[in-house]
Write an enzyme that holds these catalytic residues in place. Structure first.
Site, PDB file in Angstrom:
ATOM      1  N   HIS A  95       0.859  -1.193   0.000  1.00 58.47           N
ATOM      2  CA  HIS A  95       0.000   0.000   0.000  1.00 58.47           C
ATOM      3  C   HIS A  95       0.893   1.239   0.000  1.00 58.47           C
ATOM      4  CE1 HIS A  95      -3.015  -2.869   1.520  1.00 58.47           C
ATOM      5  NE2 HIS A  95      -3.943  -2.004   1.154  1.00 58.47           N
ATOM      6  N   LYS A 113      -0.030   4.571   4.568  1.00 56.97           N
ATOM      7  CA  LYS A 113      -0.933   3.648   5.283  1.00 56.97           C
ATOM      8  C   LYS A 113      -0.267   3.195   6.582  1.00 56.97           C
ATOM      9  CE  LYS A 113      -3.670  -0.609   4.991  1.00 56.97           C
ATOM     10  NZ  LYS A 113      -4.757  -0.109   5.840  1.00 56.97           N
TER      11      LYS A 113
HETATM   12  N1  LIG Z   1     -12.633  -0.228   3.356  1.00 55.76           N
HETATM   13  C1  LIG Z   1     -12.012   0.096   2.212  1.00 55.76           C
HETATM   14  O1  LIG Z   1     -12.421  -0.304   1.119  1.00 55.76           O
HETATM   15  C2  LIG Z   1     -10.836   0.993   2.265  1.00 55.76           C
HETATM   16  C3  LIG Z   1     -10.306   1.358   3.468  1.00 55.76           C
HETATM   17  N2  LIG Z   1      -9.323   2.280   3.542  1.00 55.76           N
HETATM   18  C4  LIG Z   1      -8.906   2.676   4.869  1.00 55.76           C
HETATM   19  O2  LIG Z   1      -9.368   3.999   5.126  1.00 55.76           O
HETATM   20  C5  LIG Z   1      -8.465   4.669   5.991  1.00 55.76           C
HETATM   21  C6  LIG Z   1      -8.063   6.012   5.383  1.00 55.76           C
HETATM   22  O3  LIG Z   1      -7.309   5.809   4.226  1.00 55.76           O
HETATM   23  P1  LIG Z   1      -6.756   7.049   3.371  1.00 55.76           P
HETATM   24  O4  LIG Z   1      -7.860   7.922   2.912  1.00 55.76           O
HETATM   25  O5  LIG Z   1      -5.851   6.454   2.373  1.00 55.76           O
HETATM   26  O6  LIG Z   1      -5.905   7.820   4.487  1.00 55.76           O
HETATM   27  P2  LIG Z   1      -5.325   9.335   4.459  1.00 55.76           P
HETATM   28  O7  LIG Z   1      -4.248   9.345   5.497  1.00 55.76           O
HETATM   29  O8  LIG Z   1      -5.034   9.756   3.079  1.00 55.76           O
HETATM   30  O9  LIG Z   1      -6.555  10.213   4.952  1.00 55.76           O
HETATM   31  C7  LIG Z   1      -7.078  10.110   6.228  1.00 55.76           C
HETATM   32  C8  LIG Z   1      -7.673  11.453   6.616  1.00 55.76           C
HETATM   33  O10 LIG Z   1      -8.340  11.278   7.860  1.00 55.76           O
HETATM   34  C9  LIG Z   1      -7.996  12.393   8.683  1.00 55.76           C
HETATM   35  N3  LIG Z   1      -8.165  12.068  10.107  1.00 55.76           N
HETATM   36  C10 LIG Z   1      -7.244  11.641  10.999  1.00 55.76           C
HETATM   37  N4  LIG Z   1      -7.811  11.529  12.203  1.00 55.76           N
HETATM   38  C11 LIG Z   1      -9.097  11.897  12.084  1.00 55.76           C
HETATM   39  C12 LIG Z   1     -10.183  12.014  12.982  1.00 55.76           C
HETATM   40  N5  LIG Z   1     -10.041  11.717  14.277  1.00 55.76           N
HETATM   41  N6  LIG Z   1     -11.388  12.400  12.507  1.00 55.76           N
HETATM   42  C13 LIG Z   1     -11.542  12.702  11.226  1.00 55.76           C
HETATM   43  N7  LIG Z   1     -10.536  12.658  10.334  1.00 55.76           N
HETATM   44  C14 LIG Z   1      -9.338  12.239  10.755  1.00 55.76           C
HETATM   45  C15 LIG Z   1      -6.548  12.685   8.323  1.00 55.76           C
HETATM   46  O11 LIG Z   1      -6.208  13.994   8.757  1.00 55.76           O
HETATM   47  P3  LIG Z   1      -4.709  14.263   9.284  1.00 55.76           P
HETATM   48  O12 LIG Z   1      -3.847  14.171   8.066  1.00 55.76           O
HETATM   49  O13 LIG Z   1      -4.799  15.623   9.875  1.00 55.76           O
HETATM   50  O14 LIG Z   1      -4.406  13.192  10.297  1.00 55.76           O
HETATM   51  C16 LIG Z   1      -6.628  12.558   6.808  1.00 55.76           C
HETATM   52  O15 LIG Z   1      -7.114  13.733   6.220  1.00 55.76           O
HETATM   53  C17 LIG Z   1      -7.324   3.679   6.247  1.00 55.76           C
HETATM   54  O16 LIG Z   1      -7.603   2.955   7.413  1.00 55.76           O
HETATM   55  C18 LIG Z   1      -7.415   2.746   5.043  1.00 55.76           C
HETATM   56  O17 LIG Z   1      -6.873   1.481   5.282  1.00 55.76           O
HETATM   57  C19 LIG Z   1      -8.805   2.854   2.420  1.00 55.76           C
HETATM   58  C20 LIG Z   1      -9.259   2.510   1.194  1.00 55.76           C
HETATM   59  C21 LIG Z   1     -10.304   1.526   1.021  1.00 55.76           C
HETATM   60  O1  LIG Z   2      -5.406   1.914   2.767  1.00 51.58           O
HETATM   61  C1  LIG Z   2      -5.812   1.458   1.694  1.00 51.58           C
HETATM   62  O2  LIG Z   2      -5.527   1.950   0.583  1.00 51.58           O
HETATM   63  C2  LIG Z   2      -6.661   0.266   1.716  1.00 51.58           C
HETATM   64  N1  LIG Z   2      -7.043  -0.199   2.884  1.00 51.58           N
HETATM   65  C3  LIG Z   2      -7.884  -1.319   3.086  1.00 51.58           C
HETATM   66  C4  LIG Z   2      -7.202  -2.410   3.874  1.00 51.58           C
HETATM   67  O3  LIG Z   2      -6.484  -2.095   4.835  1.00 51.58           O
HETATM   68  O4  LIG Z   2      -7.396  -3.600   3.575  1.00 51.58           O
HETATM   69  C5  LIG Z   2      -8.507  -1.805   1.813  1.00 51.58           C
HETATM   70  C6  LIG Z   2      -7.616  -1.725   0.615  1.00 51.58           C
HETATM   71  O5  LIG Z   2      -6.547  -2.630   0.778  1.00 51.58           O
HETATM   72  C7  LIG Z   2      -7.102  -0.310   0.445  1.00 51.58           C
END
Ligand SMILES: NC(=O)C1=CN([C@@H]2O[C@H](COP(=O)(O)OP(=O)(O)OC[C@H]3O[C@@H](n4cnc5c(N)ncnc54)[C@H](OP(=O)(O)O)[C@@H]3O)[C@@H](O)[C@H]2O)C=CC1
Ligand SMILES: O=C(O)C1=N[C@H](C(=O)O)C[C@H](O)C1
Length: 271
Positions: A154, A158
């Site tokens: 990833h 992440k």
């Molecule tokens: N279920 C699925 O299909 C998928 C799951 N994911 C998961 O989603 C999550 C986020 O991924 P991604 O978007 O790449 O991460 P990023 O780090 O790009 O974005 C996360 C955002 O959340 C903010 N954040 C941190 N703490 C808080 C809080 N307490 N309340 C609200 N916002 C907050 C961060 O702000 P700051 O930078 O200020 O900390 C940042 O803007 C991960 O756990 C990832 O594994 C991702 C893709 C697909």
């Molecule tokens: O952080 C991501 O990008 C993703 N997170 C999820 C995971 O932890 O499995 C889903 C996917 O792999 C993308």
């Protein structure tokens, strides 16, 4: 993911709330662009105590059960955020991985809100997860004695181990592989090892590549399962399915309140 899920929901004809919650290092507002549309979103960070809860309560007052919160944040936010949604009584779709998952499920169940919680929203990956779960149930021990190896790559931002890989390991354990703990999942988070794994460099900031290898005790038989995603659009589409699904469940006052993406796939409601 905040932009990706917002864009997918707009494409489906949903209304994006003008306020979103965010983390400590984000600006006071951002813009979401989809097609010809540009929307301003006010961002409420965790600095002012109570401001996030107040923002949620105001949105809930305006939109009732038509309001669905989408959470893609950070593993450290999993438990505080789910507690916040529970206390504000707002329904949610939760894609964030990590945190204390048992506590997340308990807080959600105790609160009575409607929620979709899943580590992967990509339709075909959800189908693979469902198939592996079924294989584990139908043929427990079919891979008895096989050695499991898991590698996931990833973007380097992440913070945690892939939640999808952890869920898949559960099914392989049902199938009887040799003992395997989540610490044994090999995480790739640097450019060199990602390039060697085959990840195109233009997706180094957004990809999810997973390979699961099962090898027989004498090494004569090998199975490999892979799912390699470049970019994040597939998850946004799944989130839009989940938002439509959970809003409808809430309006119908469904007795079952907590769902995962396999439930939505099985209901025939992933587009
Ligand atoms: N279920 C699925 O299909 C998928 C799951 N994911 C998961 O989603 C999550 C986020 O991924 P991604 O978007 O790449 O991460 P990023 O780090 O790009 O974005 C996360 C955002 O959340 C903010 N954040 C941190 N703490 C808080 C809080 N307490 N309340 C609200 N916002 C907050 C961060 O702000 P700051 O930078 O200020 O900390 C940042 O803007 C991960 O756990 C990832 O594994 C991702 C893709 C697909
Ligand atoms: O952080 C991501 O990008 C993703 N997170 C999820 C995971 O932890 O499995 C889903 C996917 O792999 C993308």
């Amino acid at each position: 993911m905040g932009h990706e899920v917002s864009q997918a929901c707009i494409r489906r004809g949903m209304t994006l709330a003008p306020v979103g919650l965010t983390g400590p290092s984000m600006p006071a507002q951002c813009q979401v662009q989809e097609g010809a549309l540009t929307l301003d979103v006010k961002l409420v960070g965790p600095e002012a105590p109570g401001a996030q809860k107040q923002a949620l309560e105001e949105l809930k007052k305006q939109h009732g059960d038509r309001l669905v919160i989408i959470d893609f944040t950070h593993p450290t936010a999993v438990n505080p955020n789910s507690e916040l949604y529970a206390s504000a009584g707002v329904n949610f779709v939760f894609g964030t991985t990590g945190g204390d998952r048992e506590k997340l499920m308990k807080v959600t169940a105790d609160s009575g809100v409607y929620a979709v919680i899943a580590p992967n929203m990509g339709k075909q990956i959800v189908a693979l997860q469902a198939a592996m779960e079924r294989m584990g149930r139908d043929f427990p021990g079919a891979f008895g004695g096989y050695k499991l190896e898991v590698t996931e790559s990833h973007q380097k931002t992440k913070a945690d181990t892939s939640g999808t890989a952890k869920a898949m390991v559960g099914s392989f354990q049902q199938l009887g592989v040799e003992p395997f703990s989540h610490d044994q999942i090999q995480m790739l988070r640097d450019d060199a090892s990602q390039a060697a794994f085959g990840v195109p460099p233009e997706f180094s900031t957004g990809h999810a590549w997973h390979t699961y290898t099962l090898t027989s005790p004498d090494g004569s038989v090998q199975f490999q399962f892979k799912h390699n995603v470049c970019g994040r659009r597939t998850y946004g589409e799944g989130v839009a399915d989940a938002v439509e699904f959970i809003a409808r469940k809430a309006l119908e006052k469904s007795e079952k309140k907590i769902f995962n993406m396999i439930d939505i796939l099985e209901a025939g409601e992933m587009k």
